[in-house]
Design an enzyme around this catalytic site. Structure first.
Site, PDB file in Angstrom:
ATOM      1  N   ASP A  62       3.099 -29.367   0.684  1.00  0.00           N
ATOM      2  CA  ASP A  62       2.400 -28.556  -0.318  1.00  0.00           C
ATOM      3  C   ASP A  62       2.975 -27.157  -0.445  1.00  0.00           C
ATOM      4  O   ASP A  62       2.898 -26.543  -1.491  1.00  0.00           O
ATOM      5  CB  ASP A  62       0.913 -28.456   0.019  1.00  0.00           C
ATOM      6  CG  ASP A  62       0.669 -27.640   1.273  1.00  0.00           C
ATOM      7  OD1 ASP A  62       1.094 -28.090   2.351  1.00  0.00           O
ATOM      8  OD2 ASP A  62       0.086 -26.553   1.184  1.00  0.00           O
ATOM      9  N   ASP A  77       5.035 -25.320   4.970  1.00  0.00           N
ATOM     10  CA  ASP A  77       4.934 -26.029   6.244  1.00  0.00           C
ATOM     11  C   ASP A  77       5.350 -27.490   6.059  1.00  0.00           C
ATOM     12  O   ASP A  77       5.882 -27.858   5.021  1.00  0.00           O
ATOM     13  CB  ASP A  77       3.516 -25.900   6.818  1.00  0.00           C
ATOM     14  CG  ASP A  77       2.461 -26.348   5.806  1.00  0.00           C
ATOM     15  OD1 ASP A  77       2.756 -27.236   4.981  1.00  0.00           O
ATOM     16  OD2 ASP A  77       1.339 -25.807   5.831  1.00  0.00           O
ATOM     17  N   TYR A 100      -7.249 -26.558   3.759  1.00  0.00           N
ATOM     18  CA  TYR A 100      -7.688 -26.998   2.438  1.00  0.00           C
ATOM     19  C   TYR A 100      -9.138 -27.467   2.489  1.00  0.00           C
ATOM     20  O   TYR A 100      -9.455 -28.598   2.145  1.00  0.00           O
ATOM     21  CB  TYR A 100      -6.737 -28.073   1.887  1.00  0.00           C
ATOM     22  CG  TYR A 100      -5.411 -27.473   1.499  1.00  0.00           C
ATOM     23  CD1 TYR A 100      -5.290 -26.698   0.353  1.00  0.00           C
ATOM     24  CD2 TYR A 100      -4.287 -27.626   2.307  1.00  0.00           C
ATOM     25  CE1 TYR A 100      -4.082 -26.099   0.006  1.00  0.00           C
ATOM     26  CE2 TYR A 100      -3.081 -27.028   1.970  1.00  0.00           C
ATOM     27  CZ  TYR A 100      -2.989 -26.270   0.821  1.00  0.00           C
ATOM     28  OH  TYR A 100      -1.806 -25.676   0.487  1.00  0.00           O
ATOM     29  N   GLU A 140       4.514 -17.051   0.224  1.00  0.00           N
ATOM     30  CA  GLU A 140       4.660 -18.509   0.351  1.00  0.00           C
ATOM     31  C   GLU A 140       4.577 -19.182  -1.009  1.00  0.00           C
ATOM     32  O   GLU A 140       3.670 -18.918  -1.791  1.00  0.00           O
ATOM     33  CB  GLU A 140       3.570 -19.074   1.278  1.00  0.00           C
ATOM     34  CG  GLU A 140       3.772 -20.543   1.616  1.00  0.00           C
ATOM     35  CD  GLU A 140       2.848 -21.034   2.735  1.00  0.00           C
ATOM     36  OE1 GLU A 140       3.141 -22.084   3.320  1.00  0.00           O
ATOM     37  OE2 GLU A 140       1.833 -20.354   3.028  1.00  0.00           O
TER      38      GLU A 140
END
Length: 465
Positions: A57, A60, A208, A443
Site C-alpha cells: 500500500d 512498507d 488501517y 510516504e
C-alpha cells in the site's frame, strides 16, 4: 480550459507507472520499474492458499487488503469516468487494475472466508528491508462468519464490481468472474455484520483501523453493485438502508476509511443523468459536499486544500476527482450547485479541482512537484523501503532487517527513483521537510495516486481539446 504550464499527460503516465513499483509477486517480463524484483512468492503458504500478487500500500512490505481494495475501486472509477481521455495510457491503467483484481479474486475464492492481509505489520515495521529480502512473518489474516469484517469485505465487493465494468467490453468472461465474486462478497459482508477491527485489531490498528465503522462501506458496495448490475435488489437496498448507513452524515473526508462522500457523488448520477427520482437526496448531499469544500479556511496559505494533518494529499486527490466527476454529471444534466446565495457552476468546480492538481505538480510556494520524477524539483528522500535501499542489481546480497536502517537514517537521496509516486505532501503552512523519517509527509501510497489518474486524464484532455 486553455493552455497550462503543467504536462498532465506526462504526469498521468508517471502516476500509472508508480503502481509497478508497488507490485508484489512474480513480476512480468514487461515490468518497467526495473529496480524491483520478484517478492512475496510464498504469500499465503502458511494458510495453504495462494495469496501472491497484489500491491504494497505504501512504503512498507505488508499487503493491507482494505486500502488495496479502495485503491482498486478508485483506479476503476478513474477509468470509467475518464478512461476515454487516457489514450495510450489506458492499457497501462487497466493493467494496474488487473494486478489488484487478480489478487482480490484469490483472496475471495474460499467460500465463507476472505483473506484481508498478508504480513505481520508490527514485525514488518521493526525492519527496514527490501520487499525482495523480506524475512518477517507473512501471516495471512482472514475474516469469516464468526469474525466478520463488513468494512473490508464491502470495499472488496465495490472494487470487484467497479473493475467488472472496466473489463466488460474487452474481457467479458473476466468481467463476469469479477461481478460474481463481488455479489458473493457483498452478500457475505451484509449478512455477517461487524468491523474487522474486532477480530484483527492488533494486525490492522493503528495502521488501517476502520475509523468510520462499516456502514459507509455497505452503502458504497451496494451503490457499485447497482451500477454494475442494474439489479433492482441493490437499488432497493440503497433506498431502504441509506439513512441508517450514514448517507446523510455531514462528513467531508473521502478516503480509504470513509466512503460517504464518494457514495453521494456516485449515486447523484443515478438521479441527475439516469433520472432515478428516488435518489434525489444524493444530489443535495453532493451539493453540500461542494459547498463544504469552498471556504478559504480549508486551504493552506499557498492554496492547498487541507483536511487532515497526516498524508493530506490523499484527501486532495480524492476530492479533486470527486469534484471533476460531479462537475461532469452536473454539466450533462445542465444543473448548478447553490451554496446559500452563491451559485457554483461546473466550470467553477473544475477550476477548484485543477488548482489542487496544479499545486501537486508545482504551483505552490516551494515550486516543487510532490510527484517523484515529475518536474525539476521533487522529493528525494521518500519514506519507502525499496526506493531507499540499494537495488538487487546494485547489491545482490540480502540486506537484513536491522542493517537496512542505515539507509532509513541516511541523509542521501534515495538511490532508486519511484517514478510517479505522490507523497503525503506539505504541512498546513506549505512546508515540506523532505525527511525520510517524516512518513506523514514523505510516504507515497497507492490511494493517493489512484483517484489522481482520473483527474490527470481529464485535465490532459481539456487543456488540449
Amino acid at each position: 480550459m486553455g493552455e497550462c504550464k503543467w504536462d498532465y499527460r506526462e504526469a498521468l503516465s508517471k502516476a500509472i507507472l508508480f503502481f509497478e513499483g508497488q507490485r508484489s509477486g512474480k513480476l512480468p517480463a514487461n515490468q518497467r520499474i526495473e529496480w524491483r524484483r520478484d517478492s512475496g512468492l510464498s504469500d499465503g503458504a502458511s494458510a495453504h492458499v495462494d495469496l501472491t500478487g497484489g500491491y504494497h500500500d505504501a512504503g512498507d512490505n505488508v499487503k493491507f487488503g482494505f486500502p488495496m481494495a479502495f485503491t482498486t475501486t478508485m483506479l476503476s472509477w478513474s477509468v470509467l469516468e475518464f478512461g476515454g481521455f487516457m489514450g495510450s495510457d489506458l492499457s497501462n491503467a487497466k493493467t494496474a487494475i488487473r494486478w489488484a483484481t487478480d489478487y482480490l479474486l484469490k483472496a475471495t475464492s474460499h467460500p465463507g472466508t476472505i483473506y484481508v492481509q498478508v504480513g505481520d505489520p508490527n514485525n514488518d515495521h521493526k525492519c527496514w528491508e527490501r520487499p525482495e529480502d523480506m524475512d518477517t512473518a507473512r501471516t495471512a489474516y482472514k475474516i469469516d462468519s464468526q469474525n466478520p469484517g463488513s468494512d473490508v469485505a464491502a470495499e472488496t465487493a465495490a472494487a470487484l464490481a467497479a473493475a467488472s465494468l472496466v473489463f466488460r467490453k474487452t474481457d467479458p468472461s473476466y468481467s463476469k468472474r469479477l461481478i460474481h465474486a463481488s455479489m458473493m462478497v457483498f452478500d457475505f459482508s451484509d449478512k455477517h455484520r461487524g468491523s474487522y477491527i474486532n477480530a484483527l485489531k492488533s494486525a490492522v490498528c493503528p495502521f488501517y483501523c476502520s475509523y468510520s465503522g462499516y456502514q459507509d462501506e455497505l452503502l458504497w458496495g451496494a451503490a457499485w453493485l447497482h451500477k454494475a448490475t442494474k439489479n433492482a435488489e441493490y437499488l432497493n437496498y440503497i433506498q431502504a438502508n441509506g439513512q441508517s448507513l450514514g448517507a446523510d452524515e455531514s462528513d467531508n473526508i473521502f478516503g480509504w476509511f470513509n466512503k460517504n462522500v464518494g457514495t453521494r457523488v456516485l449515486l447523484s448520477k443515478e438521479f441527475l443523468v439516469d433520472k432515478v427520482q428516488s435518489l434525489q437526496e444524493f444530489k443535495s448531499l453532493a451539493d453540500k459536499y461542494v459547498c463544504a469544500i469552498l471556504p478559504r479556511s480549508k486551504y493552506t496559505p499557498g492554496g492547498l486544500l487541507y483536511l487532515l494533518p497526516e498524508v493530506n494529499l490523499q484527501y486532495v486527490t480524492s476530492a479533486s476527482f470527486l469534484l471533476l466527476t460531479y462537475a461532469k454529471y452536473l454539466s450533462s444534466s445542465k444543473q448548478l450547485v447553490s451554496c446559500g446565495e452563491v451559485t457554483v457552476t461546473p466550470h467553477k468546480i473544475r477550476a477548484i479541482a485543477r488548482s489542487q492538481v496544479d499545486y501537486i505538480l508545482g504551483s505552490n510556494p516551494l515550486e516543487m512537484s510532490y510527484m517523484v520524477g515529475y518536474g525539476s524539483k521533487y522529493p528525494q528522500r521518500i519514506h519507502h523501503r525499496g526506493s531507499s535501499l540499494p537495488s538487487v542489481a546494485q547489491h545482490p546480497q540480502a540486506i537484513g532487517c536491522i542493517p537496512g536502517f542505515q539507509f532509513l537514517n541516511s541523509n542521501a537521496s534515495n538511490p532508486n527513483l519511484l517514478v510517479g509516486a505522490v507523497v503525503g505532501g506539505p504541512d498546513a503552512n506549505d512546508h515540506f521537510p523532505d525527511d525520510r523519517h517524516d512518513y506523514q509527509h514523505s510516504e507515497p501510497t497507492t490511494y493517493i495516486n489512484a483517484p489522481l489518474l482520473g483527474s490527470l486524464a481529464y485535465l490532459a484532455h481539456s487543456t488540449h481539446s
